[in-house]
Design an enzyme around this catalytic site. Sequence first.
Site, PDB file in Angstrom:
ATOM      1  CD  GLU A  37      32.197  29.078  50.497  1.00 51.51           C
ATOM      2  OE1 GLU A  37      31.087  29.245  50.835  1.00 51.51           O
ATOM      3  OE2 GLU A  37      32.641  28.816  49.494  1.00 51.51           O
ATOM      4  CB  CYS A  87      34.050  27.251  47.259  1.00 51.29           C
ATOM      5  SG  CYS A  87      32.307  26.664  46.779  1.00 51.29           S
TER       6      CYS A  87
END
Length: 227
Positions: free
Chosen positions: A216, A140
């Site tokens: 993600e 991230c």
Amino acid sequence: MSGAYGSTFATWRAGAEAPWQAYTHHAFVEGLRDGSLPRSAFLAYLVQDYVFLRHFSRAWALALMKSDTLEEMRTAATTVDALVNHEMGLHVETCARHGISEAELFAAEELAPNLAYTRYVLDAGVSGDFLDLMAALAPCVLGYGEIGARLAAEKAPDTPYGEWIATYADAEYQGVCEAVGQMIDGAIAHRLGDAPEASPRWSRLQAHFTRATQLEVDFWQMGLDAA
């Protein structure tokens, strides 16, 4: 760009080549670049990302608890500050312009892909050590840095998402990424020595990074599906 974030990140990134490409070049990301992303998808993403950042901040606070060195403590504390006092603020300001209050953001229902991702990261940290947590957190922090830098160079002049792109491309966020990457290199050397890939722990760390990267991808898709 991966080299600027340290050698460990570059190695993990190479070990997750297919999901990393799917993450950093997802249709959602490309829609930010060329401006084709529906505004409804972007706002739905921002609401969920605000919820995500609350848990992500807790994960970085856990990293502070699990730190061994002063550098690790400082980087974890700086990242919590950047998340809570800066990145979340962008979400609040952007959503407020579209009639979504901070109270509504804080009370938003956490959707399943968000729940899966945040709990995976927190579980990696609670059940594992500092390195397990870093491997799950890195996609991230560092992925957004890579995406922001690329989109800043390639974005359409009239994309309405320039403010979002600038947040992750600017020197402040890139500095956070570089500091986190250097800290991870130091943490790996401190715990696994000069040949970390020969450690029996390496495959588990790579698995955390790869799994978080796939989560993600699912997070971007959640935004698209909300359009």
